[in-house]
Design a protein around this motif. Structure first.
Motif, PDB file in Angstrom:
ATOM      1  N   ARG A 234       0.815  -1.218   0.000  1.00 19.02           N
ATOM      2  CA  ARG A 234       0.000   0.000   0.000  1.00 19.02           C
ATOM      3  C   ARG A 234       0.850   1.271   0.000  1.00 19.02           C
ATOM      4  O   ARG A 234       0.547   2.229  -0.707  1.00 19.02           O
ATOM      5  CB  ARG A 234      -0.915  -0.024   1.230  1.00 19.02           C
ATOM      6  CG  ARG A 234      -1.827   1.190   1.354  1.00 19.02           C
ATOM      7  CD  ARG A 234      -2.574   1.175   2.674  1.00 19.02           C
ATOM      8  NE  ARG A 234      -3.450   2.320   2.826  1.00 19.02           N
ATOM      9  CZ  ARG A 234      -3.927   2.732   3.983  1.00 19.02           C
ATOM     10  NH1 ARG A 234      -3.583   2.092   5.090  1.00 19.02           N
ATOM     11  NH2 ARG A 234      -4.719   3.783   4.046  1.00 19.02           N
TER      12      ARG A 234
ATOM     13  N   ASN B  70      -7.944   1.862  -3.769  1.00 13.97           N
ATOM     14  CA  ASN B  70      -8.472   2.785  -2.768  1.00 13.97           C
ATOM     15  C   ASN B  70      -8.463   4.222  -3.262  1.00 13.97           C
ATOM     16  O   ASN B  70      -9.371   5.003  -2.971  1.00 13.97           O
ATOM     17  CB  ASN B  70      -7.664   2.695  -1.478  1.00 13.97           C
ATOM     18  CG  ASN B  70      -7.884   1.392  -0.751  1.00 13.97           C
ATOM     19  OD1 ASN B  70      -7.284   0.374  -1.094  1.00 13.97           O
ATOM     20  ND2 ASN B  70      -8.743   1.400   0.250  1.00 13.97           N
TER      21      ASN B  70
ATOM     22  N   ASN C 180      -5.439   7.354   1.025  1.00 13.38           N
ATOM     23  CA  ASN C 180      -5.015   6.789   2.306  1.00 13.38           C
ATOM     24  C   ASN C 180      -5.500   7.657   3.460  1.00 13.38           C
ATOM     25  O   ASN C 180      -4.927   7.651   4.543  1.00 13.38           O
ATOM     26  CB  ASN C 180      -3.496   6.614   2.358  1.00 13.38           C
ATOM     27  CG  ASN C 180      -2.753   7.942   2.390  1.00 13.38           C
ATOM     28  OD1 ASN C 180      -3.321   9.003   2.100  1.00 13.38           O
ATOM     29  ND2 ASN C 180      -1.477   7.902   2.728  1.00 13.38           N
TER      30      ASN C 180
ATOM     31  N   SER D 113      -8.957   3.221   3.502  1.00 11.16           N
ATOM     32  CA  SER D 113      -8.187   2.044   3.912  1.00 11.16           C
ATOM     33  C   SER D 113      -9.011   0.789   3.677  1.00 11.16           C
ATOM     34  O   SER D 113     -10.226   0.850   3.508  1.00 11.16           O
ATOM     35  CB  SER D 113      -7.803   2.136   5.400  1.00 11.16           C
ATOM     36  OG  SER D 113      -8.952   2.071   6.224  1.00 11.16           O
TER      37      SER D 113
END
Length: 582
Positions: free
Chosen positions: A257, A316, A319, A360
């Motif tokens: 990530r 996503n 963040n 997330s």
């Protein structure tokens, strides 16, 4: 006695089981159940339902009133609460993640991760449950590695091996990043493939050996989960590994990530065979269409050959501190291994205005029928599309809780305990109505319930009624009083699946604290004037057996708030019956 009086008695009894008021009903809606007052399950609000695929919904909500693994049907009814599987009564900080179906020793099982959850990762172990919801295997990392993390706990190869992530703190020179502590700490991403039975480590990989710190988009102290590099418990998490998949050739695809990149790892020596990242100069592939992905999760292989690989991932695009798009999405990407190009071939957004931006967590499951199923991570919602991309399911479960991943699978659950049965205490005479609530936590094959009654519990039981199962918990009422009852769960083929204990209707003790003796069936005639309906709350217990009452109580009176609710319900139900006789 009339219908109005019966309804008042019913409502007074149910009033003891109102939803928990500790949290807002919008932020964390809950369902409660008369037959299982120990359970407070998330309430799913299904707003899209249209020809969805078969299967159940598998989630593990946390930051919840009852954190744990759950199975729901696609109408939003609870099927199984695994709250007690995670020993929540003793371990309030234990979370579970990654509830999914896994093949183990030739049959379908439930697999999940269980453990504590420091900021951004976990320390725990993986467990496997059989179709009766009994733990049959526990495993974790080896080679003195940190306890395995929740981001990936994937049992593969009929349960022979598993892919596990871990977060490993090591001392590392971070002076270039203005870390002045002595020593300085880096949290590297690592993963292992382990033998589930023996614990042997088959393969192990460490990010710091292969990916430079300069690849990270998240600096020390920059986010809630990045760590500041000053201690072993707050090492700089520059990598943040969050998924592993194994290819048909035996190599590994991992997602990181904090570098917004996927890496294809050589199983022979751990070297990086290729990297896919939109912003990195190290990306092996150029992007041929106008798309990118950042802070992604859940990378998976969909197909592979010598010249082309097709993968899926959950983008996503945020963040919670930086954003590269206004919506998160599921992506299918084609990689041309010869031309070294990446092409977006499919994309799925949330089926609501403006979509969802999940800062997330999250996952993207491509179904066998060509549809998709998405868990929206930090936004507690799930969605499904058909092969044409049309939304066929959308459900939310509040806004307060999180859920790391969500899946849909077919599943057959056959619990090893007995159905739960609760009735309010009622005077022992033939003029008062009979109310009953019953359920069987985790039982997927029940389609109907048969009710049995006895005048004195000694001369035998007579069939009272057969009613359709409705939701998790079914309620039943009759204008004819019967002192002793039990319920029998039936399959679609009218096969007996299991029975509850006998409940003495005229005594509070009969509602779970004392097991009533069983007797030889049939003799006394009891009129079956009755009605059945689904209760507004869900959950149950389990068992197997023929049409005889179980020798073990199912509707157990528990301590604490749930026990108080049972007591209050019994009192209110008794008061209602007194008024009914006036």
């Amino acid at each position: 006695m009339n219908t109005v009086t019966l309804l008042v008695a019913h409502l007074l009894w149910l009033s003891a089981f109102a939803q928990d008021t500790d949290r807002d009903n919008t932020t964390e809606p809950l369902s409660t159940y008369v037959s299982r007052p120990d359970l407070k399950a998330p309430a799913l609000n299904v707003t899209v339902q249209d020809s969805y695929d078969t299967g159940y919904i598998f989630i593990c909500p946390y930051r919840a009133t009852q954190t744990g693994p759950y199975i729901f049907d696609k109408a939003g009814n609870l099927v199984w609460s695994g709250y007690n599987v995670t020993e929540q009564n003793e371990e309030a900080q234990i979370n579970t993640h990654e509830l999914r179906i896994c093949a183990y020793q030739g049959s379908d099982h439930l697999c999940m991760w269980k453990g504590t959850q420091p900021s951004g990762h976990g320390l725990g172990h993986s467990i496997i449950l059989n179709s009766s919801y009994d733990v049959v295997q526990t495993f974790g990392t080896g080679n003195n590695a940190p306890l395995n993390d929740f981001h990936e706990s994937w049992v593969i190869g009929d349960g022979e091996t598993a892919l596990l992530t871990a977060y490993n703190p090591i001392q590392y020179d971070l002076a270039a990043y203005d870390i002045n502590s002595n020593p300085q700490w880096l949290t590297e991403g690592m993963f292992q493939e382990v033998d589930v039975s023996s614990g042997e480590v088959i393969f192990e990989w460490h990010s710091s050996d292969h990916v430079d710190l300069s690849a990270s988009y998240v600096l020390p102290g920059e986010s809630e989960v990045s760590g500041n590099g000053t201690s072993a418990t707050s090492g700089w998490d520059y990598f943040h590994i969050n998924s592993i998949a194994k290819s048909s050739t035996g190599d590994y695809l991992i997602s990181a990530r904090h570098t917004s990149a996927l890496y294809y790892i050589n199983a022979s020596d751990g070297s990086i065979l290729w990297e896919l990242s939109y912003g990195s100069p190290n990306s092996t592939f150029s992007f041929t269409t106008q798309f990118n992905f950042t802070f992604q999760h859940h990378a998976r292989f969909l197909s592979e050959n010598d010249t082309r690989t097709i993968i899926s991932l959950f983008d996503n695009a945020s963040n919670d501190f930086n954003e590269t798009a206004t919506q998160s999405s599921g992506m299918v990407i084609s990689l041309d291994l010869e031309a070294k190009t990446a092409t977006l071939i499919d994309r799925t957004y949330a089926p609501i205005p403006g979509g969802i931006l999940a800062g997330s967590q999250g996952n993207y499951q491509v179904l066998d029928n060509g549809g998709t199923f998405i868990g929206w991570g930090s936004v507690p919602a799930v969605s499904e599309t058909n092969a044409a991309g049309d939304p066929v399911l959308y459900a939310t479960f509040g806004s307060y809780v999180y859920n790391y991943r969500a899946y849909t699978y077919n599943w057959t659950g056959r619990p090893s305990d007995n159905p739960a049965l609760v009735t309010p205490a009622q005077p022992e005479n033939a003029t008062n109505p009979l109310l009953a609530y019953f359920s069987w936590n985790g039982a997927t094959e029940v389609t109907q319930w048969r009710l049995w009654g006895s005048v004195n519990n000694e001369t035998g039981f007579q069939e009272l009624d057969i009613v359709d199962k409705q939701g998790f918990e079914t309620s039943w009422s009759s204008g004819n009083y019967t002192p002793f009852i039990f319920v029998e769960a039936l399959s679609s083929e009218q096969e007996s699946l299991g029975n509850s204990s006998t409940v003495g209707v005229g005594r509070r003790a009969g509602n779970g604290t004392v097991v009533m003796p069983t007797s030889v069936p049939l003799n006394d005639t009891i009129s079956p004037s009755s009605t059945a309906s689904s209760s507004s709350s869900p959950t149950g217990a389990s068992g197997t057996g023929a049409a005889q009452p179980s020798q073990t109580g199912a509707a157990v009176l528990v301590e604490g708030d749930a026990g108080y609710a049972v007591y209050t319900g019994l009192v209110l139900g008794g008061i209602a019956m007194v008024f009914a006789m006036l």
